[in-house]
Design a protein around this motif. Sequence first.
Motif, mmCIF file in Angstrom:
data_model
loop_
_atom_site.group_PDB
_atom_site.id
_atom_site.type_symbol
_atom_site.label_atom_id
_atom_site.label_comp_id
_atom_site.label_asym_id
_atom_site.label_seq_id
_atom_site.Cartn_x
_atom_site.Cartn_y
_atom_site.Cartn_z
ATOM 1 N N MET A 1 -26.406 -72.435 -78.557
ATOM 2 C CA MET A 1 -27.717 -71.859 -78.724
ATOM 3 C C MET A 1 -27.621 -70.467 -79.327
ATOM 4 S SD MET A 1 -30.355 -70.591 -75.934
ATOM 5 C CE MET A 1 -31.526 -69.490 -76.593
ATOM 6 N N LEU A 2 -28.582 -70.120 -80.118
ATOM 7 C CA LEU A 2 -28.691 -68.790 -80.696
ATOM 8 C C LEU A 2 -27.416 -68.337 -81.399
ATOM 9 C CD1 LEU A 2 -30.640 -66.991 -77.825
ATOM 10 C CD2 LEU A 2 -31.577 -67.965 -79.885
ATOM 11 N N ARG A 3 -27.060 -69.040 -82.435
ATOM 12 C CA ARG A 3 -25.862 -68.682 -83.191
ATOM 13 C C ARG A 3 -26.256 -67.875 -84.411
ATOM 14 N NH1 ARG A 3 -21.275 -70.354 -81.699
ATOM 15 N NH2 ARG A 3 -20.291 -70.141 -83.705
ATOM 16 N N GLY A 4 -25.397 -66.968 -84.757
ATOM 17 C CA GLY A 4 -25.598 -66.137 -85.942
ATOM 18 C C GLY A 4 -24.639 -66.550 -87.031
ATOM 19 N N GLN A 5 -24.145 -65.607 -87.779
ATOM 20 C CA GLN A 5 -23.249 -65.857 -88.893
ATOM 21 C C GLN A 5 -21.853 -66.179 -88.374
ATOM 22 O OE1 GLN A 5 -24.737 -65.678 -91.791
ATOM 23 N NE2 GLN A 5 -23.059 -65.979 -93.200
ATOM 24 N N GLY A 6 -21.647 -67.392 -87.879
ATOM 25 C CA GLY A 6 -20.333 -67.810 -87.430
ATOM 26 C C GLY A 6 -19.968 -67.379 -86.022
ATOM 27 N N GLY A 8 -21.418 -66.634 -82.100
ATOM 28 C CA GLY A 8 -22.550 -66.857 -81.221
ATOM 29 C C GLY A 8 -23.132 -65.560 -80.695
ATOM 30 N N ILE A 9 -24.374 -65.630 -80.296
ATOM 31 C CA ILE A 9 -25.040 -64.441 -79.762
ATOM 32 C C ILE A 9 -24.349 -63.974 -78.488
ATOM 33 C CG2 ILE A 9 -26.770 -65.645 -78.382
ATOM 34 C CD1 ILE A 9 -27.503 -62.626 -80.537
ATOM 35 N N GLU A 10 -23.745 -64.913 -77.777
ATOM 36 C CA GLU A 10 -23.033 -64.540 -76.550
ATOM 37 C C GLU A 10 -21.903 -63.562 -76.845
ATOM 38 O OE1 GLU A 10 -23.274 -67.803 -77.521
ATOM 39 O OE2 GLU A 10 -24.885 -68.501 -76.207
ATOM 40 N N ALA A 11 -21.168 -63.809 -77.923
ATOM 41 C CA ALA A 11 -20.067 -62.917 -78.304
ATOM 42 C C ALA A 11 -20.596 -61.534 -78.682
ATOM 43 C CB ALA A 11 -19.273 -63.511 -79.460
ATOM 44 N N HIS A 12 -21.730 -61.494 -79.362
ATOM 45 C CA HIS A 12 -22.321 -60.207 -79.717
ATOM 46 C C HIS A 12 -22.753 -59.446 -78.463
ATOM 47 C CE1 HIS A 12 -22.282 -60.606 -84.038
ATOM 48 N NE2 HIS A 12 -22.868 -61.785 -83.963
ATOM 49 N N LEU A 13 -23.332 -60.162 -77.512
ATOM 50 C CA LEU A 13 -23.768 -59.501 -76.283
ATOM 51 C C LEU A 13 -22.582 -58.989 -75.472
ATOM 52 C CD1 LEU A 13 -26.703 -61.828 -75.184
ATOM 53 C CD2 LEU A 13 -26.830 -59.598 -76.319
ATOM 54 N N VAL A 14 -21.494 -59.744 -75.467
ATOM 55 C CA VAL A 14 -20.280 -59.285 -74.774
ATOM 56 C C VAL A 14 -19.768 -58.005 -75.425
ATOM 57 C CG1 VAL A 14 -17.850 -59.838 -74.352
ATOM 58 C CG2 VAL A 14 -19.612 -61.530 -73.864
ATOM 59 N N ASN A 15 -19.751 -57.970 -76.747
ATOM 60 C CA ASN A 15 -19.291 -56.769 -77.448
ATOM 61 C C ASN A 15 -20.213 -55.579 -77.206
ATOM 62 O OD1 ASN A 15 -17.029 -57.998 -78.515
ATOM 63 N ND2 ASN A 15 -18.082 -58.642 -80.379
ATOM 64 N N LEU A 16 -21.515 -55.829 -77.178
ATOM 65 C CA LEU A 16 -22.449 -54.745 -76.887
ATOM 66 C C LEU A 16 -22.267 -54.225 -75.464
ATOM 67 C CD1 LEU A 16 -25.724 -55.985 -78.596
ATOM 68 C CD2 LEU A 16 -24.413 -53.940 -79.160
ATOM 69 N N SER A 17 -22.004 -55.128 -74.540
ATOM 70 C CA SER A 17 -21.764 -54.723 -73.156
ATOM 71 C C SER A 17 -20.501 -53.869 -73.054
ATOM 72 C CB SER A 17 -21.640 -55.951 -72.260
ATOM 73 O OG SER A 17 -21.343 -55.574 -70.944
ATOM 74 N N LYS A 18 -19.457 -54.271 -73.758
ATOM 75 C CA LYS A 18 -18.220 -53.483 -73.770
ATOM 76 C C LYS A 18 -18.472 -52.097 -74.353
ATOM 77 C CE LYS A 18 -15.031 -57.383 -74.178
ATOM 78 N NZ LYS A 18 -14.049 -58.047 -75.061
ATOM 79 N N LEU A 19 -19.229 -52.056 -75.449
ATOM 80 C CA LEU A 19 -19.562 -50.776 -76.071
ATOM 81 C C LEU A 19 -20.310 -49.881 -75.086
ATOM 82 C CD1 LEU A 19 -19.964 -48.819 -78.484
ATOM 83 C CD2 LEU A 19 -22.041 -50.108 -78.991
ATOM 84 N N ALA A 20 -21.288 -50.434 -74.404
ATOM 85 C CA ALA A 20 -22.074 -49.646 -73.457
ATOM 86 C C ALA A 20 -21.204 -49.111 -72.321
ATOM 87 C CB ALA A 20 -23.219 -50.490 -72.898
ATOM 88 N N HIS A 21 -20.330 -49.951 -71.790
ATOM 89 C CA HIS A 21 -19.478 -49.516 -70.688
ATOM 90 C C HIS A 21 -18.472 -48.455 -71.137
ATOM 91 C CE1 HIS A 21 -21.091 -53.102 -68.715
ATOM 92 N NE2 HIS A 21 -20.818 -52.457 -67.593
#
Length: 82
Positions: A1-6, A8-21
Motif C-alpha cells: 500500500m502507498l508505494r512511491g518511486q520504488g 514504499g511509504i513505510e521506508a520513507h516514514l522509517v527514515n523520517l523517524s530516524k531523522l527526527a530522533h
Amino acid sequence: MLRGQGVGIEAHLVNLSKLAHLALVIYRRQRTKFIPAQNFQNTMRMIRAIFWSVKSAQNAGVKEYFLFLDSTDPLENLFSIV
C-alpha cells in the motif's frame, strides 16, 4: 500500500523517524550550535505533519500517496513570495 518511486511509504516514514530522533538527540546536546531553534521546530513540525497526513490518507482509503505533494506552511510561504 502507498508505494512511491520504488520505495514504499513505510521506508520513507522509517527514515523520517530516524531523522527526527537523531535531530532531537543532537539538538538536546548542542542546542543552537547544531541548528537554529526555529529550523529545528520547523523540521519537527514538518515530520509530524507528514505522519499525520499519511495516516489521514490511509483512513480515507487513498491508494497512491506521494510525499512531495504534501506541502508545509514554510514551503507555501516561499512559493507565495516567488
